[in-house]
Structures are given as structure tokens and as C-alpha cells.
Design a protein around this motif. Structure first.
Motif, mmCIF file in Angstrom:
data_model
loop_
_atom_site.group_PDB
_atom_site.id
_atom_site.type_symbol
_atom_site.label_atom_id
_atom_site.label_comp_id
_atom_site.label_asym_id
_atom_site.label_seq_id
_atom_site.Cartn_x
_atom_site.Cartn_y
_atom_site.Cartn_z
ATOM 1 N N ARG A 8 -4.776 -9.929 -5.533
ATOM 2 C CA ARG A 8 -4.534 -8.550 -5.973
ATOM 3 C C ARG A 8 -5.175 -7.550 -5.021
ATOM 4 O O ARG A 8 -4.585 -6.523 -4.677
ATOM 5 N N GLY A 9 -6.403 -7.842 -4.600
ATOM 6 C CA GLY A 9 -7.086 -6.957 -3.657
ATOM 7 C C GLY A 9 -6.363 -6.861 -2.332
ATOM 8 O O GLY A 9 -6.195 -5.777 -1.775
ATOM 9 N N LYS A 10 -5.913 -7.994 -1.822
ATOM 10 C CA LYS A 10 -5.177 -7.996 -0.547
ATOM 11 C C LYS A 10 -3.869 -7.230 -0.681
ATOM 12 O O LYS A 10 -3.475 -6.487 0.225
ATOM 13 N N TYR A 11 -3.192 -7.423 -1.788
ATOM 14 C CA TYR A 11 -1.946 -6.683 -2.035
ATOM 15 C C TYR A 11 -2.220 -5.183 -2.049
ATOM 16 O O TYR A 11 -1.535 -4.406 -1.372
ATOM 17 N N LEU A 12 -3.234 -4.750 -2.807
ATOM 18 C CA LEU A 12 -3.524 -3.332 -2.932
ATOM 19 C C LEU A 12 -3.930 -2.723 -1.594
ATOM 20 O O LEU A 12 -3.433 -1.658 -1.211
ATOM 21 N N LEU A 16 -1.902 0.252 0.225
ATOM 22 C CA LEU A 16 -2.553 1.524 0.538
ATOM 23 C C LEU A 16 -2.398 1.862 2.018
ATOM 24 O O LEU A 16 -2.071 2.995 2.373
ATOM 25 N N ASN A 17 -2.612 0.889 2.875
ATOM 26 C CA ASN A 17 -2.434 1.113 4.308
ATOM 27 C C ASN A 17 -0.980 1.424 4.632
ATOM 28 O O ASN A 17 -0.698 2.290 5.462
ATOM 29 N N ARG A 18 -0.053 0.748 3.971
ATOM 30 C CA ARG A 18 1.379 0.983 4.211
ATOM 31 C C ARG A 18 1.778 2.416 3.899
ATOM 32 O O ARG A 18 2.563 3.028 4.626
ATOM 33 N N ILE A 19 1.222 2.983 2.822
ATOM 34 C CA ILE A 19 1.607 4.347 2.447
ATOM 35 C C ILE A 19 0.733 5.407 3.113
ATOM 36 O O ILE A 19 0.879 6.587 2.828
ATOM 37 N N GLY A 20 -0.162 4.984 3.991
ATOM 38 C CA GLY A 20 -0.888 5.946 4.812
ATOM 39 C C GLY A 20 -2.308 6.260 4.407
ATOM 40 O O GLY A 20 -2.896 7.203 4.936
ATOM 41 N N LEU A 21 -2.883 5.491 3.494
ATOM 42 C CA LEU A 21 -4.284 5.696 3.123
ATOM 43 C C LEU A 21 -5.103 4.545 3.696
ATOM 44 O O LEU A 21 -5.046 3.419 3.195
ATOM 45 N N GLU A 22 -5.837 4.836 4.761
ATOM 46 C CA GLU A 22 -6.612 3.798 5.432
ATOM 47 C C GLU A 22 -7.601 3.163 4.462
ATOM 48 O O GLU A 22 -8.345 3.856 3.771
ATOM 49 N N CYS A 23 -7.584 1.834 4.429
ATOM 50 C CA CYS A 23 -8.428 1.109 3.485
ATOM 51 C C CYS A 23 -8.783 -0.249 4.071
ATOM 52 O O CYS A 23 -7.942 -0.904 4.684
ATOM 53 N N PRO A 34 -10.203 3.703 -0.479
ATOM 54 C CA PRO A 34 -9.343 4.245 0.575
ATOM 55 C C PRO A 34 -9.719 5.678 0.957
ATOM 56 O O PRO A 34 -10.201 6.453 0.130
ATOM 57 N N SER A 35 -9.461 5.988 2.206
ATOM 58 C CA SER A 35 -9.669 7.350 2.707
ATOM 59 C C SER A 35 -8.496 8.228 2.284
ATOM 60 O O SER A 35 -7.337 7.863 2.460
ATOM 61 N N PHE A 71 -12.941 10.059 0.142
ATOM 62 C CA PHE A 71 -12.511 8.747 -0.320
ATOM 63 C C PHE A 71 -12.327 8.790 -1.834
ATOM 64 O O PHE A 71 -12.829 9.694 -2.503
ATOM 65 N N VAL A 72 -11.618 7.812 -2.358
ATOM 66 C CA VAL A 72 -11.539 7.595 -3.807
ATOM 67 C C VAL A 72 -11.790 6.114 -4.059
ATOM 68 O O VAL A 72 -11.599 5.279 -3.175
#
Length: 106
Positions: A8-12, A16-23, A34-35, A71-72
């Protein structure tokens, strides 16, 4: 169960990286950090708007000290269905945010 949470963590993180939030991949926690800096919103503003507009709660990074601003924190101790739905809502939120920012600049 540990393997399930790891998946689940790897998926998330990947989403997040795919949609543009560096994590980065967490090591031994059920949370990602994520940033959100590229959005131009403060951590608190991002969290409040995301909750109001998409009905998904994340924690502002500045709740963990001044270095957390930009970050959040999101928890992935949830079902894959809920995680996928949250990612879809986050993607929608970011798309709408970009559109609003483009309109205000133009």
C-alpha cells in the motif's frame, strides 16, 4: 500484514509522484510526507481546501514543526479501495487548483 502495508505504501508513493507531489518511500511507518510546495499553498491552506473540496483529510506538515511547512502527512493504514479513491480525489483537487491558478494569472 506487513507485506500488505508495504504494498500500500509503495502504491501510494508511486501515485503521489505520478500526479506531481514529490514523495519518498517511508521506512517502517504507515504515513507518507509528500511535498505540496509546487501548489503555492501553505500546508494548512492545502489541508483545509482539500478537506472542503474533496472530503479527504490530511495533516499539515507544519504540525510537526517549522521544517514540515510545504508538506502534508497522509496515512495509508486504510483499504486499497480507500487509498485509490483518495488519490483520485487528490488528482482532481490538483487539476482544479491548476485551472483556478491559470485563470487568475490570465
Amino acid at each position: 500484514m506487513r507485506d500488505e502495508y508495504d504494498m500500500r505504501g509503495k502504491y501510494l508513493v508511486g501515485e503521489l509522484n505520478r500526479i506531481g507531489l514529490e514523495c519518498f518511500q517511508p521506512q517502517g511507518a504507515f504515513y507518507v510526507f509528500p511535498s505540496i510546495r509546487r501548489t503555492g499553498l501553505s500546508s494548512e491552506e492545502f489541508c483545509e481546501r482539500f478537506l472542503m473540496e474533496e472530503k479527504v483529510a490530511v495533516i499539515p506538515g507544519n504540525a510537526f514543526g517549522p521544517g514540515g511547512e510545504g508538506f502534508v502527512r497522509a496515512c495509508y493504514a486504510a483499504s486499497m479501495k480507500d487509498i485509490a479513491e483518495s488519490v483520485a480525489r487528490l488528482d482532481n483537487f490538483l487539476t482544479n487548483l491548476r485551472r483556478k491558478q491559470e485563470r487568475s494569472e490570465g
